[in-house]
Enzyme design. Sequence first.
Site, PDB file in Angstrom:
ATOM      1  CB  THR A   1      70.796  46.855  31.586  1.00 39.37           C
ATOM      2  OG1 THR A   1      69.522  48.400  31.915  1.00 39.37           O
ATOM      3  CG2 THR A   1      70.731  45.970  33.217  1.00 39.37           C
ATOM      4  CB  CYS A   2      71.202  51.795  29.297  1.00 36.54           C
ATOM      5  SG  CYS A   2      69.660  52.190  30.443  1.00 36.54           S
ATOM      6  CG  PHE A   3      74.840  53.172  28.922  1.00 35.98           C
ATOM      7  CD1 PHE A   3      74.197  54.551  27.652  1.00 35.98           C
ATOM      8  CD2 PHE A   3      74.161  54.212  29.656  1.00 35.98           C
ATOM      9  CE1 PHE A   3      73.885  55.513  27.566  1.00 35.98           C
ATOM     10  CE2 PHE A   3      73.407  55.048  30.055  1.00 35.98           C
ATOM     11  CZ  PHE A   3      72.963  55.873  28.077  1.00 35.98           C
TER      12      PHE A   3
END
Length: 1044
Positions: A1011-1013
């Site tokens: 999810t971060c990227f």
Amino acid sequence: MSYCWGAGSCGQLGLGEAAAGAPVRCRRGPEAGGGQTLLEAACGERHTLLLRPDGTVCSCGANARGQLGRRLRPGQRPPPRSYTPEQIQALEAQIIVHVSCGKEHSLAVCSKGKVFSWGAGSEGQLGTGEFKEQSLIPKKIDGLSALRIIQVTCGHYHSVALAQDGRVFSWGQNTHGQLGLGKETPSQPSPQHVTSLNAIPLAQVAAGGGHTFALSLSGVVYGWGRNNARQLGLNHANTREQVFKPYAVAALKTIGVVYISCGDEHTAVLTQDGSVFTFGDDSAGQLGHRSSTQMPGPQKVEWIDGPVSHLACGSYHTLVYMSTSGQIISFGRGPQRHIENGTASNPGEQIQNFDISSLVSANDLSGVQVKMIFAGTYVNFVSTLQSQDLEHAHGISPTDTLSKISRLDRTLIDKWLTVTAGTDEFQEAKREIALIFSSPACLSASFLKPSSALEANCIGVDLQKARDVFDELTKKEWIVNQINPCLLADLIPGLPLRSPHHEALSIFLLLPECSVMYKEPNLEPFVMRLAQAINTMSDRSSDILEECWSSLSASFLDNVVQMLKKAVVSQLPYYTFPHYQDTKPLLEVLEKLYRANRKANYTLQLSSFYIDEISGTFILSNDVWRWRSWQVTANSCHEDHVPVIFCRFPFIFNLVSKIHVFHLDSFFMQEGAKAEAQFILTQNEWLRKSELPALPVFPLLVKRSNLVEDTLRKLSLVEDSVLKKQLLVQFEGELMGLDAGGVTLEFFLYVFEEMVNPQYGMFVYCDPASPMWFPTSSSVEKKKYFLFGVLCGLSLFNRIIAFIPFPLAIFKKLLDKKPSLEDLKELSPVVGKSLQAILVDEHDDIEENLQIHYCVSWDNKEVDLIPDGSSIAVNNKNKKDFVNKYVDYVFNKSVEVVYEEFKRGFYKVLDREILRFFQPQELMEVAIGNANYDWNKFEQNAVYWGMYTPSHPTIKMFWKVFHELTVAKKKGFLLFLTGSDRIPVMGMDCIKIKFNPHVSMSEDHIPEAQTCFHILILPQYSTIEKLREKLLLAIDNNRGFGKN
């Protein structure tokens, strides 16, 4: 031919010594020398000037102070006098076009605009630079030699001149403020510029005994000087006996004044429709009101039967002429008359009452073609039309006789556009351009609206006409080359910076319409100097200009804004210079315009003020640092030493810039804490100290099983300074790894999901589809609202988009803006629409039909909106008030306690000043995102790694399956991929899905997401059915960091 009447005991009638012994009834006047007719007469107290058509001047009457302009013969004892007109020899080389008399002094204007004075000068009224008892022969006033004077007027002991460029000059006695130069100014022996009238397009100047008037081309009357008899026409509340600077006479503003004449202590004005209004001293009946009770202020002379075409005031009487009937009417008696035996100082002289009005009857001039009328203290004159004046068979308007200031008209424009270079006409055209474009008054006069159009708003000039004319003129390069230096050297430096008069400030509206202001080479010298001038205006002038701006239509207001923006952009390359300040005046004027636009209820969209060129540049990061540094030193640092800082003018930032600034500010704070910790650590190592600095981050360890309560408990123990550090969330019992935002995002997702749930009890919902709001009576402790505010602040500070179903109203309140009925419609559509229906109901029986009272039901409570509201019915008169009070109750009064706690927590984390950069809708979308999905753009923005390309079979199957999903499933996938199903405020372009194949994953695996990227780890699937099955499985299990 001329006519005259009065008491010419000193020979001022010019009828010979025989006519000086007794008052003379209306009769043929004297020949003005050489058998010529009379062009103009000017009457002093005891002397007269007669101007002939050939430009020569004759004088008659008393000459005790040299007012006749003649030398005394050797051995001749004063007071000499002349009973017949004799030419003034000292003026015979001049062509005189205008004359005026004071009590014992005289002025004459020649065809070249030079002024000559003679007579009494002890008060400085001759303007020669000295207080001289008398001057026997005319002398040129050197203080006016650089000007072309078009009008002069004399009071008893002062003089006033109007120049062709619109400027007014005064000199002489100032005991009563009649010079208009201010209270502290003594009498002046040389001409002084009346700066209070600067830039006002004037039509006339007029003087009485000790008072003075100026009339603008728009019909506004300005008065100053002596007011002991209320001769200035000021309102009843203004009882000052002396007014030292020009004051707009409000009572005369809307009646259409076209001409003014002044007596000793009274004034008469003529209006466009031929009415006469008088005011001031009425002791001799000179006001003509025929009433024993004198009303204050200007009053119409009602009994005059017919439109008046001309008027003139003597010292104690008023004379009017009606060309339609041929009648001439005089009212007032004149002063006490001295019957002299030898000299004026003879103690044996007798005094008798003198009624000058009895010497003329209404029909005495019946059949005579009257041209002009002139009145003095003791005598009156009338000039008549000659054969060359036949086109004026019904008389000449007094305004026709007044020389006018220079201004543009169609004839002049056509002449300039067609003139041939190198000719005399070309040189003349250049002089005309220089005069008009150097004078604010002349330029404003060129584009005046009809006076009837002025009542609608404060814009007195036709800006569309100005725009068209400027565009037409500036197509000629030689005209541009003439205009530029005039604007730069004269007009802009001469702008009225301290004028309280609307008319004077019209020039500030006209300049932006001139296209030369926009040319690249002119931005710095022209626009920046204009901005500097605006910023040095007095507060009152600045307020009036902002009022004018707020009245402009969008086209003209935007023109000013774009001109200034273009100038700002031209200065951006100099931003890095450490002490560069030249852009500040431009930004300060833009701020005034922004304020005016807000007062006008946003004539222009906010985006009109955005300077997009600033976005995405190095300037913003430098500017945030400058801004924060300035805030620290603002109290000790003089403004002159502060460089330009765009953050002080946030209205110029578009949304991209605002978000960038907000994120930079939080980043600098977070990184600052880290840098400080690193510095202390290094310093302690060097000093061999064992102490460790405070943690440069905000670590938050929470239990997943009791997430909300554990979070609130730990937040309540945190020091305020820690809240502004980078938040690092970890769930107890789970491996700690490198958090690039995914864990923190998940944390806020779960915390807010639970706390906004109706079952949790903190918020209420009017219906399932409505936003949430604060309850009127909370079932949870007040402190939780404070901590909820802290959580909201933390999510925003740490750039987390977390959906909190607040309405727009909460963001309005946080930015100190009032929620409205539209906000209530969002919160409770049923109530909002009901209140709207009440507002639009125009029936007279609304009270009987609706049966509504100031008592409402909200959040399961019956509440009186006002004391005893249940017994006060809503009707057509109070329905607006009822709706306002209902809205106020819902959004403010009913939730005041819990909202203030939420707000206190919210601003415990966030800086109030930087959030004010945003509009409520913008702040809402920055905080919670939006639902403006564009799934096609989502596909277009995709990035493919490794073997994956848009044409890869797995990718083609993925997009086919994805576009067939329901909206709810697509949002679920977004949550799976990014940790949120909301769209960032900048739209779908901010979400770029990155497809990554995984060689070790088989088609039995479900897709995974980082999810971060925004990385989707997508196995290769052999069939579309298999891909659909695994994708839906991933979507349905989209909770938990990693989601694998």
